[in-house]
Design a protein around this motif. Sequence first.
Motif, PDB file in Angstrom:
ATOM      1  N   LEU A   1      21.172  38.336 -48.780  1.00 25.48           N
ATOM      2  CA  LEU A   1      20.694  39.029 -49.972  1.00 25.48           C
ATOM      3  C   LEU A   1      20.617  38.084 -51.169  1.00 25.48           C
ATOM      4  CD1 LEU A   1      19.814  41.958 -50.220  1.00 25.48           C
ATOM      5  CD2 LEU A   1      21.977  42.459 -51.337  1.00 25.48           C
ATOM      6  N   THR A   2      21.517  37.106 -51.225  1.00 29.04           N
ATOM      7  CA  THR A   2      21.512  36.178 -52.353  1.00 29.04           C
ATOM      8  C   THR A   2      20.322  35.232 -52.313  1.00 29.04           C
ATOM      9  OG1 THR A   2      23.920  36.295 -52.563  1.00 29.04           O
ATOM     10  CG2 THR A   2      22.829  34.394 -53.556  1.00 29.04           C
ATOM     11  N   ILE A   3      20.007  34.692 -51.148  1.00 35.81           N
ATOM     12  CA  ILE A   3      18.866  33.777 -51.078  1.00 35.81           C
ATOM     13  C   ILE A   3      17.564  34.524 -51.325  1.00 35.81           C
ATOM     14  CG2 ILE A   3      18.522  33.898 -48.562  1.00 35.81           C
ATOM     15  CD1 ILE A   3      18.189  30.784 -50.852  1.00 35.81           C
ATOM     16  N   VAL A   4      17.459  35.748 -50.808  1.00 31.27           N
ATOM     17  CA  VAL A   4      16.264  36.548 -51.071  1.00 31.27           C
ATOM     18  C   VAL A   4      16.200  36.909 -52.558  1.00 31.27           C
ATOM     19  CG1 VAL A   4      15.158  38.779 -50.651  1.00 31.27           C
ATOM     20  CG2 VAL A   4      16.030  37.445 -48.731  1.00 31.27           C
ATOM     21  N   GLY A   5      17.356  37.203 -53.158  1.00 27.64           N
ATOM     22  CA  GLY A   5      17.393  37.505 -54.581  1.00 27.64           C
ATOM     23  C   GLY A   5      16.934  36.332 -55.425  1.00 27.64           C
ATOM     24  N   PHE A   6      17.322  35.118 -55.032  1.00 27.60           N
ATOM     25  CA  PHE A   6      16.892  33.935 -55.783  1.00 27.60           C
ATOM     26  C   PHE A   6      15.380  33.748 -55.680  1.00 27.60           C
ATOM     27  CE2 PHE A   6      16.415  29.223 -56.162  1.00 27.60           C
ATOM     28  CZ  PHE A   6      16.717  29.151 -57.512  1.00 27.60           C
ATOM     29  N   VAL A   7      14.830  34.008 -54.499  1.00 30.49           N
ATOM     30  CA  VAL A   7      13.371  33.934 -54.345  1.00 30.49           C
ATOM     31  C   VAL A   7      12.705  34.999 -55.218  1.00 30.49           C
ATOM     32  CG1 VAL A   7      11.439  34.126 -52.743  1.00 30.49           C
ATOM     33  CG2 VAL A   7      13.537  32.967 -52.031  1.00 30.49           C
TER      34      VAL A   7
ATOM     35  N   PRO B   1       6.174  41.275 -61.461  1.00 29.44           N
ATOM     36  CA  PRO B   1       7.191  42.249 -61.056  1.00 29.44           C
ATOM     37  C   PRO B   1       6.832  43.006 -59.783  1.00 29.44           C
ATOM     38  CG  PRO B   1       6.761  42.385 -63.410  1.00 29.44           C
ATOM     39  CD  PRO B   1       5.703  41.500 -62.826  1.00 29.44           C
ATOM     40  N   ILE B   2       5.530  43.256 -59.584  1.00 34.19           N
ATOM     41  CA  ILE B   2       5.096  44.008 -58.406  1.00 34.19           C
ATOM     42  C   ILE B   2       5.296  43.185 -57.140  1.00 34.19           C
ATOM     43  CG2 ILE B   2       3.110  45.056 -57.255  1.00 34.19           C
ATOM     44  CD1 ILE B   2       1.987  45.702 -60.041  1.00 34.19           C
ATOM     45  N   ILE B   3       4.843  41.943 -57.156  1.00 37.18           N
ATOM     46  CA  ILE B   3       4.962  41.088 -55.975  1.00 37.18           C
ATOM     47  C   ILE B   3       6.416  40.764 -55.673  1.00 37.18           C
ATOM     48  CG2 ILE B   3       4.389  38.821 -55.017  1.00 37.18           C
ATOM     49  CD1 ILE B   3       1.783  38.952 -56.644  1.00 37.18           C
ATOM     50  N   ALA B   4       7.196  40.458 -56.715  1.00 39.13           N
ATOM     51  CA  ALA B   4       8.607  40.130 -56.515  1.00 39.13           C
ATOM     52  C   ALA B   4       9.374  41.319 -55.956  1.00 39.13           C
ATOM     53  CB  ALA B   4       9.219  39.661 -57.830  1.00 39.13           C
ATOM     54  N   SER B   5       9.119  42.510 -56.501  1.00 41.79           N
ATOM     55  CA  SER B   5       9.817  43.716 -56.044  1.00 41.79           C
ATOM     56  C   SER B   5       9.442  44.052 -54.607  1.00 41.79           C
ATOM     57  CB  SER B   5       9.488  44.897 -56.963  1.00 41.79           C
ATOM     58  OG  SER B   5       9.930  44.648 -58.281  1.00 41.79           O
ATOM     59  N   ALA B   6       8.186  43.822 -54.248  1.00 39.52           N
ATOM     60  CA  ALA B   6       7.752  44.080 -52.872  1.00 39.52           C
ATOM     61  C   ALA B   6       8.432  43.117 -51.910  1.00 39.52           C
ATOM     62  CB  ALA B   6       6.239  43.948 -52.767  1.00 39.52           C
ATOM     63  N   PHE B   7       8.660  41.877 -52.358  1.00 41.75           N
ATOM     64  CA  PHE B   7       9.290  40.875 -51.492  1.00 41.75           C
ATOM     65  C   PHE B   7      10.754  41.190 -51.222  1.00 41.75           C
ATOM     66  CE2 PHE B   7      11.945  37.082 -51.177  1.00 41.75           C
ATOM     67  CZ  PHE B   7      11.427  36.506 -50.027  1.00 41.75           C
ATOM     68  N   PHE B   8      11.469  41.769 -52.188  1.00 46.01           N
ATOM     69  CA  PHE B   8      12.914  41.900 -52.065  1.00 46.01           C
ATOM     70  C   PHE B   8      13.337  42.738 -50.856  1.00 46.01           C
ATOM     71  CE2 PHE B   8      17.216  43.248 -53.071  1.00 46.01           C
ATOM     72  CZ  PHE B   8      17.763  42.078 -53.575  1.00 46.01           C
ATOM     73  N   GLY B   9      12.478  43.643 -50.419  1.00 48.70           N
ATOM     74  CA  GLY B   9      12.810  44.447 -49.249  1.00 48.70           C
ATOM     75  C   GLY B   9      13.049  43.621 -48.010  1.00 48.70           C
ATOM     76  N   VAL B  10      12.572  42.371 -48.004  1.00 49.04           N
ATOM     77  CA  VAL B  10      12.831  41.464 -46.889  1.00 49.04           C
ATOM     78  C   VAL B  10      14.337  41.291 -46.695  1.00 49.04           C
ATOM     79  CG1 VAL B  10      12.594  39.072 -46.094  1.00 49.04           C
ATOM     80  CG2 VAL B  10      10.647  40.255 -47.145  1.00 49.04           C
ATOM     81  N   GLY B  11      15.092  41.252 -47.807  1.00 44.33           N
ATOM     82  CA  GLY B  11      16.537  41.054 -47.716  1.00 44.33           C
ATOM     83  C   GLY B  11      17.225  42.158 -46.933  1.00 44.33           C
ATOM     84  N   LEU B  12      16.924  43.416 -47.284  1.00 44.97           N
ATOM     85  CA  LEU B  12      17.540  44.530 -46.565  1.00 44.97           C
ATOM     86  C   LEU B  12      17.040  44.590 -45.130  1.00 44.97           C
ATOM     87  CD1 LEU B  12      19.425  46.965 -46.654  1.00 44.97           C
ATOM     88  CD2 LEU B  12      17.491  48.351 -47.463  1.00 44.97           C
ATOM     89  N   SER B  13      15.778  44.250 -44.921  1.00 43.50           N
ATOM     90  CA  SER B  13      15.234  44.248 -43.557  1.00 43.50           C
ATOM     91  C   SER B  13      15.972  43.256 -42.668  1.00 43.50           C
ATOM     92  CB  SER B  13      13.740  43.901 -43.586  1.00 43.50           C
ATOM     93  OG  SER B  13      13.012  44.834 -44.358  1.00 43.50           O
TER      94      SER B  13
END
Length: 257
Positions: free
Chosen positions: A38-44, A59-71
């Motif tokens: 979650l931390t490395i995905v958060g930094f990205v 904000p839209i692209i970054a927020s869409a990317f963050f779901g990768v962490g939980l996945s």
Amino acid sequence: MEQAAIEKAASSGYKKTTLLEQDPLRYWTRSILAGMYLTIVGFVYWSIKTTLHETPFGPIIASAFFGVGLSVIIFTHTELFTSNNMYLAVSSTSGRTNWWQTIKLWVACYLGNLIGALIVALLLWGAGTLDAIPLDHQVYAGAVAKTHQSAQAIFFKGILANWVVCLAVWMSLILKEEMARLSMVILVVFMFLFLGFEHSIANMGTFSISLLGHGTITLGDALFNLAFSTPGNIIGGALLVGLPNRFLSPVEKPKAD
């Protein structure tokens, strides 16, 4: 289908507590890995916001990317404190675990996630990455924004954050097809990032990076946020997702010893 999800969640809670009791090193490893992911995905996420800061799409692209962490956490079966707020609420009200086991697991998982966040922050520091990023990097601005709020705002944003996160996890229990699960997790998690809610474990990574880098927050600022976002997350996951779904889909299970 809902009852099947309840059984999956209750069984998962039982397996988690059993692993912690019988093989704590393996459990702690899983919780540390979740904090690292979650931390490395958060930094990205913060880096994308920095790169696209001048555009309305950042904000839209970054927020869409963050779901990768939980996945990644879901598909690798690692241990995240916030999703365990939901899992253990279901398993304990189903009689598969008890509340003392729940509290012990929450504490162990929380500390493991924190260690994972610190490890990644230290790796970024050791690699020189934190020295290389500019002072106006969004990770620093984000850390300031998260810590300079009222306790009430942080608490209620914590509730909202884990309500949304655990809804994503719950949908992953219901859906069977892998691409459908992945898509749903990313889309649902998008909501909490885009709206700026407070996720305690994601915040650990942001604060660790800021403290080791050139951010302006203090350790006290970080602890202030976590002191209110953490109980908010527990309420959002346990009381707004785990317990309501358990009530709506009762499944009789034997009582824990």
